[in-house]
Design a protein around this motif. Structure first.
Motif, short mmCIF file in Angstrom:
data_model
loop_
_atom_site.label_atom_id
_atom_site.label_comp_id
_atom_site.label_asym_id
_atom_site.label_seq_id
_atom_site.Cartn_x
_atom_site.Cartn_y
_atom_site.Cartn_z
N GLY A 1 -0.72 22.48 -9.61
CA GLY A 1 -1.87 21.67 -9.97
C GLY A 1 -2.16 20.60 -8.94
N TYR A 2 -1.11 20.06 -8.33
CA TYR A 2 -1.28 19.05 -7.29
C TYR A 2 -2.01 19.63 -6.09
N LEU A 3 -1.57 20.80 -5.64
CA LEU A 3 -2.22 21.45 -4.49
C LEU A 3 -3.63 21.90 -4.85
N GLY B 1 0.81 -1.21 0.00
CA GLY B 1 0.00 0.00 0.00
C GLY B 1 0.84 1.26 0.00
N ILE B 2 1.92 1.29 0.80
CA ILE B 2 2.80 2.45 0.84
C ILE B 2 3.50 2.64 -0.50
N MET B 3 3.94 1.56 -1.12
CA MET B 3 4.60 1.64 -2.42
C MET B 3 3.65 2.19 -3.48
N THR B 4 2.40 1.74 -3.45
CA THR B 4 1.41 2.26 -4.38
C THR B 4 1.14 3.74 -4.12
N PHE B 5 1.10 4.13 -2.85
CA PHE B 5 0.88 5.53 -2.49
C PHE B 5 1.96 6.43 -3.08
N PHE B 6 3.22 6.07 -2.92
CA PHE B 6 4.32 6.89 -3.43
C PHE B 6 4.34 6.89 -4.96
N PHE B 7 3.97 5.77 -5.57
CA PHE B 7 3.90 5.73 -7.04
C PHE B 7 2.84 6.69 -7.56
N VAL B 8 1.67 6.68 -6.92
CA VAL B 8 0.59 7.57 -7.35
C VAL B 8 0.97 9.03 -7.11
N GLN B 9 1.56 9.33 -5.96
CA GLN B 9 1.93 10.71 -5.66
C GLN B 9 3.02 11.21 -6.60
N PHE B 10 3.94 10.35 -6.98
CA PHE B 10 4.99 10.74 -7.92
C PHE B 10 4.41 11.17 -9.25
N TRP C 1 -5.99 11.23 -10.66
CA TRP C 1 -5.00 12.31 -10.68
C TRP C 1 -4.62 12.74 -12.09
N LEU C 2 -5.19 12.10 -13.10
CA LEU C 2 -4.83 12.47 -14.47
C LEU C 2 -5.28 13.89 -14.78
N PRO C 3 -4.42 14.70 -15.41
CA PRO C 3 -4.76 16.11 -15.68
C PRO C 3 -5.64 16.28 -16.90
N HIS C 4 -6.94 16.08 -16.76
CA HIS C 4 -7.87 16.32 -17.86
C HIS C 4 -9.15 16.92 -17.29
N ASP C 5 -9.83 17.67 -18.13
CA ASP C 5 -11.11 18.24 -17.71
C ASP C 5 -12.22 17.23 -17.97
N ASP C 6 -13.48 17.64 -17.72
CA ASP C 6 -14.60 16.72 -17.87
C ASP C 6 -14.77 16.26 -19.30
N ALA D 1 1.30 12.00 -9.84
CA ALA D 1 0.39 13.12 -9.65
C ALA D 1 1.15 14.45 -9.68
N ILE D 2 2.29 14.52 -9.01
CA ILE D 2 3.09 15.74 -9.01
C ILE D 2 3.75 15.96 -10.36
N ARG D 3 4.21 14.89 -10.99
CA ARG D 3 4.88 15.03 -12.28
C ARG D 3 3.92 15.48 -13.37
#
Length: 365
Positions: A239-241, A220-229, A347-352, A231-233
């Motif tokens: 945009g993340y905040l 779970g922690i590994m998945t969390f850091f993968f998603v956050q990486f 977390w993907l950067p797209h609109d509706d 998301a920020i990238r």
């Protein structure tokens, strides 16, 4: 016609032989799992024997200390041994508790070693079996990659292509065309969890995913850091905040930022814990159920066979739960992977409008 009928009959005979072999393997596994005290451990009996062993060692060391160092030394040594005995009892309760479990190869090897070494080995039982899965996966995919053929692929290559292609199609249906960058992690996650779940059903093996603190929480922690990486990238810090604040657009939305930001932050921090607990609870419950059925099957035979019960297999009450375990192991690995995929998609950067287009494209595929 005669040759064709002979070929068909031989092929049917071969299929029947394979089916009979599979059934024989299942029943053999059932008998091995139903061997009572040979593979199942009653926690109460084991804890009692552990206490007796510690008590004998305590008395012996106390007499040695009294003979060699006098009454004062005996008092100090006895006090230290009492503390060590208390720590040993607490350690035994932590590991065994009141939950029955099946013996594995690490536990069998530990029985031949000193108690201190065996206890240390028992602490690493989950990483050991997880490492075995990793080694098997590496050997399989390295061997497949060295013998890739565009024409007339072998069975291992076809199996690998089927597995990777299915995982890619699943991730693409949720994320869209950018799924290729996430499939290596998500696919490895699924295969690793799936094989670990199935390993717990093999006699002498152990499911590392039945432990929360050493395996499922780490996943779970590994998945969390993968998603956050990612998301920020993909979104940038701003945009993340902004996404964490609930993507406010109007003045009213900005007024709720003080409330939404802590809620979204708390939700992100809870996700790895919920992922690990869900997987741990299901696999641990499955293993406990099988072990309980093994002990019950042995207890049915014990009054009938007497002293010979230790050498006879019990009633295989756990056999129906094998099929449930096969289904549950696959479902839990799939659920973990799907939830991780959804977390990435959120977390993907797209609109509706873009999200709707991705959904239509995925639906078309």
């Amino acid at each position: 016609m005669g040759k064709q009928s002979t070929f068909v009959s031989s092929r049917e005979a071969s299929r029947f032989a394979r089916s009979a072999l599979v059934l024989a393997a299942l029943f053999t596994g059932a008998l091995l799992f139903a061997a009572g005290p040979a593979v199942a451990e009653d926690p109460h009996q084991q804890t009692d024997s552990h206490h007796q062993t510690e008590q004998v060692a305590h008395e012996a060391q106390g007499h040695e200390a009294q003979d060699g160092h006098g009454q004062d030394a005996h008092g100090e040594d006895a006090h230290g041994e009492a503390m060590a005995h208390g720590e040993g009892d607490e350690h035994a309760g932590e590991h065994h508790g009141s939950t029955p479990h099946l013996k594995n190869l690490v536990a069998v090897i530990g029985e031949q070693l000193p108690h201190s070494t065996a206890s240390k080995l028992e602490e690493f039982v989950d990483p050991i079996f997880a490492a075995v899965i990793i080694i098997l996966l590496c050997v399989f995919f390295i061997s497949v990659s060295r013998n890739l053929k565009a024409r007339n692929p072998g069975r291992l290559q076809m199996l690998a292509e089927l597995l990777v292609g299915g995982l890619y199609g699943l991730v693409r249906s949720i994320i869209g065309p950018t799924a290729r960058r996430y499939v290596p992690f998500l696919g490895t996650l699924f295969i690793f969890i799936w094989l670990n779940n199935l390993f717990g059903m093999v006699p002498g093996m152990h499911a590392a995913t039945s432990a929360f603190n050493t395996t499922t929480f780490a996943l779970g922690i590994m998945t969390f850091f993968f998603v956050q990486f990612w998301a920020i990238r993909l979104n940038g810090i701003g945009g993340y905040l902004h996404h964490m604040a609930g993507s406010p657009k109007t003045a009213l939305d900005w007024g709720f930022v003080v409330l939404m930001f802590p809620l979204h932050l708390l939700g992100e921090l809870i996700k790895p814990i919920s992922l690990g607990l869900r997987l741990f609870g299901n696999i641990f419950g499955e293993d406990t159920l099988v072990a309980t059925m093994v002990i019950l099957g042995y207890l049915i035979v014990k009054p009938l066979a007497g002293d010979a019960a230790a050498y006879l297999p019990g009633v295989p009450l756990q056999l129906p739960f094998y099929f449930l375990g096969l289904l549950s192991s696959t479902i839990q690995a799939l659920v973990f992977t799907l939830l991780a995929t959804v977390y990435i998609a959120l977390w993907l950067p797209h609109d509706d409008h873009g999200h709707h287009e991705h959904g239509e494209e995925a639906h078309g595929h």
